[in-house]
Design an enzyme around this catalytic site. Sequence first.
Site: not given
Ligand code: FAD
Ligand code: EPU
Length: 294
Positions: A171
């Site tokens: 990340r």
């Molecule tokens: P923004 O939120 O707009 O910006 C994030 C950062 O990136 C800021 O610092 C911004 O300045 C910078 N940035 C954006 N574009 C540029 C550019 N072109 N040049 C330089 N800097 C830039 N993330 C995960 O990794 N895994 C997940 O599973 C995941 N699940 C999500 C689920 C939900 C429901 C939500 C709401 C978010 C989730 N995220 C997840 C977080 C998010 O979606 C990611 O971090 C995504 O890549 C952010 O992209 P964005 O365009 O929205 O960036």
């Molecule tokens: N768990 C709990 N309670 C909760 C949530 C999770 O006990 O409220 C337990 C789950 O049961 C599981 C373990 O924690 O045993 C891991 O949970 P999960 O598989 O949901 O993955 P996570 O580590 O919580 C990560 C990423 C997510 C990504 C998922 C799926 C981070 C911080 N989060 O979540 O990324 O979608 O894996 O691969 O690395 C994000 O970065 O914004 C994000 C959503």
Amino acid sequence: MMSCLDSFAEITRQDEPLAPYTWLKLGGPAQYLIEPRTMDELAAVLQCCQKEKLPVHVLGEGSNLLIRDEGVSGVVLRLNNGDFCKVEVDGTTVKAGAGALLSHVISRSVAGGLTGLEELAGIPGTIGGAVIGNAGTRSGEIGTKVVSIDVMNHEGKIETLSSEMIGFEYRNSHLGNAIVISATLQLSEDDPNEITKRLRKTWIMKKASQPLSSQSAGCVFKNPRGLSAGSLIEQSGLKGTRVGDCEVSDLHANFIITHENCTSDDVLRLINLVRSKVQDTHDIELELEIKTWP
Ligand code: FAD
Ligand code: EPU
């Protein structure tokens, strides 16, 4: 007073509220929100900001972002026009503009019989945001597919950076405040039916474990090495905890959900509360995954 920004009036909004541009629906106004239409225009805006010593932020889809209530001074850029959103598929190589949605790049790749991005299905945001934060899941991260990216520096010059120079980590990347304008991804061919099956599976698992229909910014904290922040927060008894009009999600404790009357300050206070409770109960310091502005 005259400013070189005056010549960008057509693409500039002053004191523009940013909340509607974020997934949390929070945050005060940008002093200037600018949406360049071409690379040359972006370069000219950056040169002007450099000259006037205005801070520059790039806004993607705002899905990993908490903007404070007081707003952001200087220039907020959105790369949502023309070339910035282009996606080109050439054999197994995909070149995407920084403003292209990750979901769009995934569907274009899958339609072309290309595998490599299915595990990222359901992640909101742009290619720029995904590269900056090395977006990913437990099964893969975008960084492993990136061959190179183009960035524009604050003098308006374009440079190509190889994957090694980007320094992808969990990340995180070492891009600092470089402005990403495009990314080139290397994928591989596979049976379209198999790709679609994996895509569906990822999507179903994500929907079952994360509050995707609520306002959130995804996981608030990074997972500490070998542990899960969500599970630590749940074990600290914090699911459903409210501050003002936001709460710790009952479905996934590493998500904070915002409601109608929520402020950024509410979210910051809830973040502090979660941090100190997890510190007390587990002696672990949680690190933010979301970015905060300013
Ligand atoms: P923004 O939120 O707009 O910006 C994030 C950062 O990136 C800021 O610092 C911004 O300045 C910078 N940035 C954006 N574009 C540029 C550019 N072109 N040049 C330089 N800097 C830039 N993330 C995960 O990794 N895994 C997940 O599973 C995941 N699940 C999500 C689920 C939900 C429901 C939500 C709401 C978010 C989730 N995220 C997840 C977080 C998010 O979606 C990611 O971090 C995504 O890549 C952010 O992209 P964005 O365009 O929205 O960036
Ligand atoms: N768990 C709990 N309670 C909760 C949530 C999770 O006990 O409220 C337990 C789950 O049961 C599981 C373990 O924690 O045993 C891991 O949970 P999960 O598989 O949901 O993955 P996570 O580590 O919580 C990560 C990423 C997510 C990504 C998922 C799926 C981070 C911080 N989060 O979540 O990324 O979608 O894996 O691969 O690395 C994000 O970065 O914004 C994000 C959503």
